[in-house]
Write an enzyme that holds these catalytic residues in place. Structure first.
Site, short mmCIF file in Angstrom:
data_model
loop_
_atom_site.label_atom_id
_atom_site.label_comp_id
_atom_site.label_asym_id
_atom_site.label_seq_id
_atom_site.Cartn_x
_atom_site.Cartn_y
_atom_site.Cartn_z
N ASN A 1 0.79 -1.23 0.00
CA ASN A 1 0.00 0.00 0.00
C ASN A 1 0.82 1.28 0.00
O ASN A 1 0.25 2.35 -0.19
CB ASN A 1 -0.93 0.02 1.23
CG ASN A 1 -2.01 -1.02 1.15
OD1 ASN A 1 -3.05 -0.83 0.55
ND2 ASN A 1 -1.75 -2.17 1.76
N ILE B 1 1.76 2.14 -4.71
CA ILE B 1 0.77 1.40 -5.50
C ILE B 1 1.25 1.14 -6.93
O ILE B 1 1.03 0.05 -7.45
CB ILE B 1 -0.57 2.16 -5.49
CG1 ILE B 1 -1.12 2.19 -4.06
CG2 ILE B 1 -1.57 1.48 -6.41
CD1 ILE B 1 -1.35 0.85 -3.45
N PRO B 2 1.89 2.08 -7.65
CA PRO B 2 2.35 1.75 -9.00
C PRO B 2 3.30 0.56 -9.04
O PRO B 2 3.17 -0.32 -9.91
CB PRO B 2 3.04 3.04 -9.46
CG PRO B 2 2.36 4.12 -8.70
CD PRO B 2 2.08 3.53 -7.35
N HIS C 1 3.52 -1.81 -6.73
CA HIS C 1 2.77 -3.00 -6.31
C HIS C 1 1.94 -3.57 -7.47
O HIS C 1 1.91 -4.80 -7.67
CB HIS C 1 1.85 -2.64 -5.15
CG HIS C 1 0.83 -3.69 -4.84
ND1 HIS C 1 1.16 -4.93 -4.32
CD2 HIS C 1 -0.52 -3.71 -5.01
CE1 HIS C 1 0.07 -5.65 -4.15
NE2 HIS C 1 -0.96 -4.94 -4.58
N TYR D 1 4.25 -11.50 -10.29
CA TYR D 1 3.64 -12.48 -9.39
C TYR D 1 2.63 -13.36 -10.14
O TYR D 1 2.70 -14.60 -10.06
CB TYR D 1 2.96 -11.75 -8.23
CG TYR D 1 2.29 -12.66 -7.24
CD1 TYR D 1 3.03 -13.33 -6.28
CD2 TYR D 1 0.91 -12.85 -7.26
CE1 TYR D 1 2.42 -14.16 -5.35
CE2 TYR D 1 0.28 -13.67 -6.35
CZ TYR D 1 1.04 -14.33 -5.40
OH TYR D 1 0.43 -15.16 -4.50
N HIS E 1 16.46 -2.13 -4.81
CA HIS E 1 16.88 -1.21 -3.73
C HIS E 1 18.40 -1.16 -3.62
O HIS E 1 18.98 -0.08 -3.42
CB HIS E 1 16.26 -1.65 -2.40
CG HIS E 1 14.86 -1.19 -2.19
ND1 HIS E 1 13.78 -1.78 -2.79
CD2 HIS E 1 14.35 -0.16 -1.45
CE1 HIS E 1 12.66 -1.16 -2.43
NE2 HIS E 1 12.98 -0.17 -1.62
#
Length: 551
Positions: free
Chosen positions: A443, A446-447, A449, A457, A482
């Site tokens: 959350n 959002i982009p 995810h 996924y 990251h």
């Protein structure tokens, strides 16, 4: 006075008068009679209290206002005719019914006032005690802590104000905007970041050229997929290698690597979506699968008219709109607003400039001195001082992180969406209420995810892999990006960001199993965010200074 008349006048059998509106002109006379009756009954009750057990006080009762006899509807010839008073009563009833929800607070105040008047008229009518839980217990279901929230905010402001005053008194004013610009344009003749940013357009046009050949049938699917994979691979690897070898300005390198990563994610989405469109078109031509209708009547009002279909979307304007849009998932037709709200856009632009300056100023004045003072105890492995430095850095670091979140996800992305009339503004959800690590990562961005769910996924699920494997694969991909965004601009390969991301996997399992939907889970999530980031910052700065022989 008869029982029925007492009932109409709102008088109980014991003489206690209910709080009803008077319906006759002799209200004062009735009140005097009732007071005399009450006094007589009270004196009689007191004199016989030793021999007669007093009955329990009746609960508060509120009788509706009786309808006057003159207000009853008249009938004429078997038909009901409404008088002027009937019309007013009907209008008042209709208005009261339509606004019943809005007048809930007024009804509560009226009931409270009525209870107070009844208690004043008869002391025995007020029941002082009832089963009630304390407000701070969970059984009370009380959730209005606005005053405590204001207190916490006041304490937070005062404590940070004290730290700011202490920082200025100790180091002076360190903010220098001229140093910011000189830092960005340092060594312009050996600075490849601008050229790298411009060269990313080559891979965008290459992807468009390959897809057009696939749509025309001049290139087979296997060869087209191979060319797409090579193009996407080079788009990400070449900037990483050049930045790592040339060692340009780290600040500009972070922007270039971030831009290359975003374009890489967009190209993957664009290529995969067009591949699905080709498969759907081939299935529709052979009759093996009907075409999917992706639009509804309400959607068409906010997209191109008529809706865009494959391969008509293979244009440079359509592709660059997607590259500039604040999303990572490609669609043939994006939801669009009808116009640009210029006031909204002006506010977002002003906020973007203001918070960008605030980020630089607070970072230079507040964070940099603390990081510099932490290098010596970190080098000497003074664990007590190191712990104190981490805790001291936690607040300003997290404060900057929160400002960055609002600056980028709300100000920058909303400004871009308003200029492009992009209607999907769900860039984040209520991640601050997260009680599990999974909820936070689903959350807060959002982009990203949506991209991970749609292009990573779900394809793994369709390939037959299990859900835990897909979940771990998503975490692994996120940890890898990251690490790339931090290590490559600094010219070193360390695993602090990667280890921090992978270390959240057991924490995610713990919060999901023991703290889901609980207040303690939210505390655990915030604790990991507040303390995890300053530790990673100190480790990267220390390694950077050691490798570049500046410590």
């Amino acid at each position: 006075m008869s029982a029925s008349l007492r009932k109409r006048r709102g008088v109980h059998s014991d003489g206690a008068q209910d709080l009803v509106a008077p319906d006759a002109a002799d209200t004062d006379k009735s009140n005097n009679n009732n007071n005399n009756n009450n006094a007589a009954i009270s004196s009689s009750s007191i004199s016989n209290s030793s021999s007669i057990e007093r009955p329990a006080s009746p609960p508060l009762q509120f009788m509706p206002t009786p309808t006057p006899l003159s207000s009853s509807p008249r009938t004429t010839g078997g038909r009901r005719s409404l008088s002027h008073r009937d019309t007013q009563s009907s209008a008042a009833t209709t208005s009261s019914t339509s606004s019943s929800n809005a007048s809930a607070g007024g009804d509560a105040a009226a009931r409270k006032a009525a209870a107070m008047q009844q208690a004043l008229s008869n002391p025995l009518a007020w029941n002082c005690h009832k089963p009630t839980s304390s407000l701070l217990s969970s059984a009370s279901r009380f959730n209005n802590y606005r005053g405590l929230f204001n207190l916490c905010m006041l304490i937070l402001v005062l404590s940070n104000l004290r730290m700011i005053v202490e920082n200025v008194a100790k180091y002076g004013v360190l903010v220098n905007p001229l140093r910011w610009f000189s830092w960005w344009i340092e060594d312009p003749y050996t600075w490849p970041n601008l050229l790298l940013a411009l060269s990313l357009n080559i891979y965008i046009f290459a992807a468009l050229h390959i897809e057009r050949r696939l749509a025309d049938g001049r290139l087979s699917n296997n060869r087209g997929r191979l060319f797409h994979c090579i193009n996407i691979f080079l788009e990400l690897v070449i900037p990483l290698v050049i930045v790592f070898v040339a060692h340009p300005n780290p600040a500009g390198s972070v922007l270039v690597i971030g831009q290359a990563s975003v374009i890489w994610l967009k190209l993957v989405s664009w290529v995969m979506f067009n591949g699905w469109c080709r498969e759907e078109r081939a299935a529709a031509l052979t009759g093996t699968r009907p075409p999917v209708d992706r639009w509804t009547a309400s959607d068409i009002d906010f997209v191109y008219d008529p809706p865009l279909l494959y391969p008509n979307n293979l244009t440079a304007s359509n592709l660059y709109y997607f590259m500039l849009a604040p999303t990572l998932c490609y669609e043939l037709n994006f939801p669009r607003t009808r116009r640009i709200r210029w006031r909204f856009l002006a506010r977002r632009i002003v906020e973007t400039v203001f918070f960008a300056v605030l980020l630089f100023a607070l970072g230079e004045q507040w964070v940099v001195p603390t990081v510099k003072n932490s290098m010596k105890p970190l080098h000497e492995l003074d664990w007590t001082t190191m712990t104190e430095r981490v805790l001291k850095l936690a607040i300003p670091n997290h404060f900057l992180w929160l400002i960055f979140f609002y600056w980028f996800f709300h100000c920058v992305l909303n400004a871009m969406a308003e200029v492009l009339r992009f209607a999907d503004r769900e860039f984040y959800r209520d991640w601050w209420n997260a009680t599990t690590i999974q909820y936070f990562w689903r959350n807060w961005n959002i982009p990203v995810h949506k991209w991970c769910a749609r292009h990573f996924y779900l394809p793994l699920m369709r390939a037959g892999y299990s859900r835990p494997f897909g979940w771990l694969a998503v975490f692994l991909l996120s940890a890898l990006f990251h690490e790339i965004l931090v290590s490559v601009p600094l010219g070193m390969f360390k695993i602090w960001a990667f280890a921090a991301m992978m270390g959240q996997i057991p924490l995610a399992v713990i919060t999901e199993r023991f703290f889901k939907n609980s207040q303690y889970g939210n505390v655990v999530v915030w604790f990991s965010l507040v303390l995890g980031q300053p530790i990673a910052v100190l480790m990267y700065v220390y390694d950077y200074l050691v490798i570049h022989q500046k410590l």
